[in-house]
Design a protein around this motif. Structure first.
Motif, PDB file in Angstrom:
ATOM      1  N   ILE A  13     -14.688   0.738 -58.698  1.00  0.00           N
ATOM      2  CA  ILE A  13     -14.438  -0.650 -58.354  1.00  0.00           C
ATOM      3  C   ILE A  13     -14.757  -0.844 -56.883  1.00  0.00           C
ATOM      4  N   ILE A  14     -14.967  -2.075 -56.508  1.00  0.00           N
ATOM      5  CA  ILE A  14     -15.236  -2.376 -55.112  1.00  0.00           C
ATOM      6  C   ILE A  14     -13.965  -2.175 -54.296  1.00  0.00           C
ATOM      7  N   ILE A  15     -14.050  -1.282 -53.321  1.00  0.00           N
ATOM      8  CA  ILE A  15     -12.952  -1.143 -52.378  1.00  0.00           C
ATOM      9  C   ILE A  15     -13.070  -2.210 -51.301  1.00  0.00           C
ATOM     10  N   SER A  16     -14.305  -2.499 -50.875  1.00  0.00           N
ATOM     11  CA  SER A  16     -14.502  -3.530 -49.869  1.00  0.00           C
ATOM     12  C   SER A  16     -15.899  -4.092 -49.980  1.00  0.00           C
ATOM     13  N   ALA A  17     -16.033  -5.328 -49.590  1.00  0.00           N
ATOM     14  CA  ALA A  17     -17.330  -5.980 -49.419  1.00  0.00           C
ATOM     15  C   ALA A  17     -17.263  -6.639 -48.057  1.00  0.00           C
ATOM     16  N   LYS A  59     -18.540  -0.956 -50.726  1.00  0.00           N
ATOM     17  CA  LYS A  59     -18.024   0.401 -50.879  1.00  0.00           C
ATOM     18  C   LYS A  59     -17.267   0.507 -52.195  1.00  0.00           C
ATOM     19  N   LEU A  60     -17.528   1.588 -52.941  1.00  0.00           N
ATOM     20  CA  LEU A  60     -16.823   1.867 -54.184  1.00  0.00           C
ATOM     21  C   LEU A  60     -15.834   3.006 -53.969  1.00  0.00           C
ATOM     22  N   ASN A  61     -14.985   3.238 -54.973  1.00  0.00           N
ATOM     23  CA  ASN A  61     -14.018   4.324 -54.830  1.00  0.00           C
ATOM     24  C   ASN A  61     -14.559   5.658 -55.347  1.00  0.00           C
ATOM     25  N   LYS A  62     -15.813   5.656 -55.839  1.00  0.00           N
ATOM     26  CA  LYS A  62     -16.432   6.910 -56.268  1.00  0.00           C
ATOM     27  C   LYS A  62     -17.945   6.728 -56.272  1.00  0.00           C
ATOM     28  N   ARG A  63     -18.666   7.844 -56.225  1.00  0.00           N
ATOM     29  CA  ARG A  63     -20.124   7.808 -56.260  1.00  0.00           C
ATOM     30  C   ARG A  63     -20.594   7.487 -57.669  1.00  0.00           C
ATOM     31  N   LYS A  64     -21.660   6.686 -57.748  1.00  0.00           N
ATOM     32  CA  LYS A  64     -22.047   6.193 -59.056  1.00  0.00           C
ATOM     33  C   LYS A  64     -23.480   5.668 -59.018  1.00  0.00           C
ATOM     34  N   ASP A  65     -24.208   5.793 -60.153  1.00  0.00           N
ATOM     35  CA  ASP A  65     -25.448   5.049 -60.336  1.00  0.00           C
ATOM     36  C   ASP A  65     -25.066   3.638 -60.761  1.00  0.00           C
ATOM     37  N   CYS A  66     -25.551   2.647 -60.057  1.00  0.00           N
ATOM     38  CA  CYS A  66     -25.162   1.290 -60.408  1.00  0.00           C
ATOM     39  C   CYS A  66     -26.196   0.286 -59.912  1.00  0.00           C
ATOM     40  N   VAL A  67     -26.050  -0.920 -60.392  1.00  0.00           N
ATOM     41  CA  VAL A  67     -26.913  -2.037 -60.000  1.00  0.00           C
ATOM     42  C   VAL A  67     -26.020  -3.121 -59.390  1.00  0.00           C
ATOM     43  N   ILE A  68     -26.451  -3.638 -58.252  1.00  0.00           N
ATOM     44  CA  ILE A  68     -25.740  -4.728 -57.592  1.00  0.00           C
ATOM     45  C   ILE A  68     -26.547  -6.005 -57.791  1.00  0.00           C
ATOM     46  N   GLU A  69     -25.890  -7.053 -58.304  1.00  0.00           N
ATOM     47  CA  GLU A  69     -26.529  -8.355 -58.468  1.00  0.00           C
ATOM     48  C   GLU A  69     -25.751  -9.390 -57.666  1.00  0.00           C
ATOM     49  N   VAL A  70     -26.482 -10.325 -57.076  1.00  0.00           N
ATOM     50  CA  VAL A  70     -25.865 -11.399 -56.311  1.00  0.00           C
ATOM     51  C   VAL A  70     -26.236 -12.721 -56.977  1.00  0.00           C
ATOM     52  N   PHE A  71     -25.214 -13.541 -57.285  1.00  0.00           N
ATOM     53  CA  PHE A  71     -25.415 -14.833 -57.935  1.00  0.00           C
ATOM     54  C   PHE A  71     -24.897 -15.934 -57.018  1.00  0.00           C
ATOM     55  N   ASN A  72     -25.575 -17.090 -57.058  1.00  0.00           N
ATOM     56  CA  ASN A  72     -24.993 -18.249 -56.393  1.00  0.00           C
ATOM     57  C   ASN A  72     -23.991 -18.900 -57.338  1.00  0.00           C
ATOM     58  N   MET A  73     -23.307 -19.951 -56.869  1.00  0.00           N
ATOM     59  CA  MET A  73     -22.236 -20.532 -57.662  1.00  0.00           C
ATOM     60  C   MET A  73     -22.753 -21.385 -58.815  1.00  0.00           C
ATOM     61  N   ILE A 127     -20.779 -11.273 -56.341  1.00  0.00           N
ATOM     62  CA  ILE A 127     -21.410  -9.961 -56.454  1.00  0.00           C
ATOM     63  C   ILE A 127     -20.941  -9.311 -57.755  1.00  0.00           C
ATOM     64  N   ARG A 128     -21.905  -8.834 -58.534  1.00  0.00           N
ATOM     65  CA  ARG A 128     -21.571  -8.168 -59.788  1.00  0.00           C
ATOM     66  C   ARG A 128     -22.101  -6.741 -59.752  1.00  0.00           C
ATOM     67  N   VAL A 129     -21.249  -5.795 -60.135  1.00  0.00           N
ATOM     68  CA  VAL A 129     -21.613  -4.381 -60.180  1.00  0.00           C
ATOM     69  C   VAL A 129     -21.682  -3.952 -61.641  1.00  0.00           C
ATOM     70  N   THR A 130     -22.819  -3.405 -62.058  1.00  0.00           N
ATOM     71  CA  THR A 130     -22.968  -2.877 -63.408  1.00  0.00           C
ATOM     72  C   THR A 130     -23.363  -1.407 -63.335  1.00  0.00           C
ATOM     73  N   ASP A 131     -23.026  -0.653 -64.378  1.00  0.00           N
ATOM     74  CA  ASP A 131     -23.398   0.762 -64.385  1.00  0.00           C
ATOM     75  C   ASP A 131     -24.796   0.934 -64.983  1.00  0.00           C
ATOM     76  N   LEU A 167     -18.812  -3.659 -64.370  1.00  0.00           N
ATOM     77  CA  LEU A 167     -17.678  -2.890 -63.840  1.00  0.00           C
ATOM     78  C   LEU A 167     -16.723  -3.780 -63.062  1.00  0.00           C
ATOM     79  N   VAL A 168     -17.255  -4.681 -62.258  1.00  0.00           N
ATOM     80  CA  VAL A 168     -16.389  -5.509 -61.433  1.00  0.00           C
ATOM     81  C   VAL A 168     -17.211  -6.645 -60.841  1.00  0.00           C
ATOM     82  N   VAL A 169     -16.549  -7.738 -60.505  1.00  0.00           N
ATOM     83  CA  VAL A 169     -17.179  -8.830 -59.784  1.00  0.00           C
ATOM     84  C   VAL A 169     -16.312  -9.175 -58.584  1.00  0.00           C
ATOM     85  N   LYS A 170     -16.932  -9.729 -57.571  1.00  0.00           N
ATOM     86  CA  LYS A 170     -16.184 -10.085 -56.371  1.00  0.00           C
ATOM     87  C   LYS A 170     -16.851 -11.284 -55.726  1.00  0.00           C
TER      88      LYS A 170
END
Length: 460
Positions: free
Chosen positions: A381-385, A397-411, A442-446, A452-455
């Protein structure tokens, strides 16, 4: 506390430009006046006459309660989408819009009343005034609710509430709030309809969910990071019709602050009204009524053409940051008739009918509340943005190392940036200087595409 501390008359002429209602100071049921209680109870009976809003809401809530155990897991629903289905999550936002719909209907009966809230971390006795016959007690028999106060539990503790306030991630907060005692407790403790998918049949549902909404509002004022992936909600997607009116489409990301609806929560005999612009979107005269002290300031604005009234039984203070602009219509008055014969005049007491709800098998459907562990169990999960707000880049920053994709969406839900990262817990998204100021998600997918999480973040 001063009596009659401030009386301000009409400043300029009146502009009545809207027909719908809204705006309120919600207070604990223990801070409601006899006048508010009497009028609110009458209004609750009244809104079941005619098209019966409460029955419609209960049926809708029951129909779309939870589809986790059905053959079609893609169907949208209202509950228990965390931790595994964050793309469908709308629990807090949907119930905020739902209780606002009820409050609007109540204010069509009397524009001075508003929903109260039941702080179940404090009031935990079947003999509390909330259950008196002249408050919410009469509904149990008249509407065949079948309450069994105190038979199950537990109700939440003050520690349960403070623990929620300490959570930094919105999805963890929302999941824990929904499944644990702060939300679950009052449903099972009350019994009857409350621990079933038809819980909105019981008027205490709205007092309880006003408290849940207050907890969310308190959390959001601390963390300012509530965000959703989905951009519309069941019932409030622009297609649902009730009583001949199509309900508006609502993006849950647009209502993460209760002040969007002009809703403020009072406690400890103080209502603080701030960071709000009177618009009369929902109310031809925005009325903020409270028994105790109203403090208004810190960017509370009544602009030209707007109409607003503060009314207290005791005291009103206009502090720096409050402004009633030229061309507006504003009153601040002390209610000297409260609890007098001239003020308490129940409008619909003769219509307090015995109106039991029809039988429904939804009353016997079991609800699994406690499943769904922390999002921290086995997923990053996102510890901080940071920085948030950002300007040119943002580091995740995540709480563990991971292969992932970061996507940014407008409102508007449009994807504007996507980057893949491998075996890392720190990701930097650069070249964001060209984005317009405002909110982004911000959306994080594996690696398998699982969300996985959005922020939510803010661009300066």
């Amino acid at each position: 506390m001063k009596k009659n501390a401030l009386i301000i008359g009409l400043i300029v002429s009146l502009f009545l430009v809207q027909t719908s209602l809204g705006q309120s100071i919600r207070k604990g049921f223990d801070e409601m006046t006899d006048y508010e209680i009497s009028e609110l109870v009458d209004a609750l009976y009244e809104i079941r006459n005619g098209p019966d809003l409460m029955n419609d809401l209960a049926n809708f809530h029951g129909q779309f309660f939870n589809f986790d155990n059905t053959a079609d897991p893609t169907r949208l629903d209202l509950h228990f989408n965390l931790p595994d289905e964050s793309s469908r999550e709308i629990f807090l936002a949907w119930h905020r819009r739902m209780i606002f719909e009820v409050e609007q209907a109540l204010q069509e009966v009397n524009p001075e009343i508003s929903l109260g809230y039941w702080d179940s971390s404090i009031y935990q006795s079947p003999t509390d005034a909330l259950w008196d016959e002249d408050f919410l007690g009469s509904f149990n028999t008249n509407w065949s609710l079948g309450r069994n106060l105190g038979s199950n539990g537990p109700l939440p503790t003050a520690t349960d509430v403070s623990n929620l306030m300490a959570m930094n991630d919105f999805l963890i907060f929302s999941n824990e709030l929904e499944r644990r005692p702060v939300h679950r407790g009052a449903h099972v403790w009350t019994g009857g309809a409350m621990p079933t998918p038809l819980s909105p049949r019981d008027p205490v549902f709205y007092f309880h969910h006003s408290f849940v909404d207050k907890v969310w509002q308190d959390w959001e004022e601390i963390h300012q990071s509530s965000s959703y992936i989905i951009t519309s909600m069941l019932r409030y997607d622009g297609t649902y019709v009730f009583d001949g009116q199509t309900l508006p489409s609502v993006d849950p990301n647009d209502i993460t602050d209760s002040r969007v609806y002009g809703v403020f929560y009072a406690e400890n005999q103080l209502a603080q009204l701030d960071n709000y612009i009177v618009s009369n979107t929902y109310n031809p005269e925005e009325i903020f009524y409270y028994q105790f002290t109203i403090d208004a300031g810190d960017n509370f604005l009544v602009p030209a053409g707007a109409v607003a009234r503060f009314e207290s039984v005791n005291e009103i203070n206009l502090t720096p940051g409050f402004e009633a602009a030229p061309g507006s219509s504003f009153q601040a008055v002390i209610d000297t008739q409260n609890a007098g014969a001239g003020k308490i005049a129940p409008l619909f007491a003769q219509n307090r009918e015995y109106k039991p709800y029809p039988f429904s098998e939804k009353l016997f459907e079991p609800i699994v509340w406690e499943e769904g562990g922390d999002l921290l169990d086995d997923k990053p999960i996102i510890i901080s943005a940071a920085p948030n707000p950002f300007t040119e880049k943002i580091t995740i920053k995540l709480n563990k190392r991971k292969d992932c994709v970061i996507e940014v969406f407008n409102m508007m839900g449009m994807k504007i940036k996507e980057e893949a990262f491998q075996n890392t817990d720190t990701m930097v998204i650069k070249n964001l200087y060209g984005l317009s100021s405002g909110f982004y998600v911000i959306r994080v997918t594996d690696a398998n595409g699982e969300i996985l999480v959005v922020k939510r973040v803010v661009k300066m």
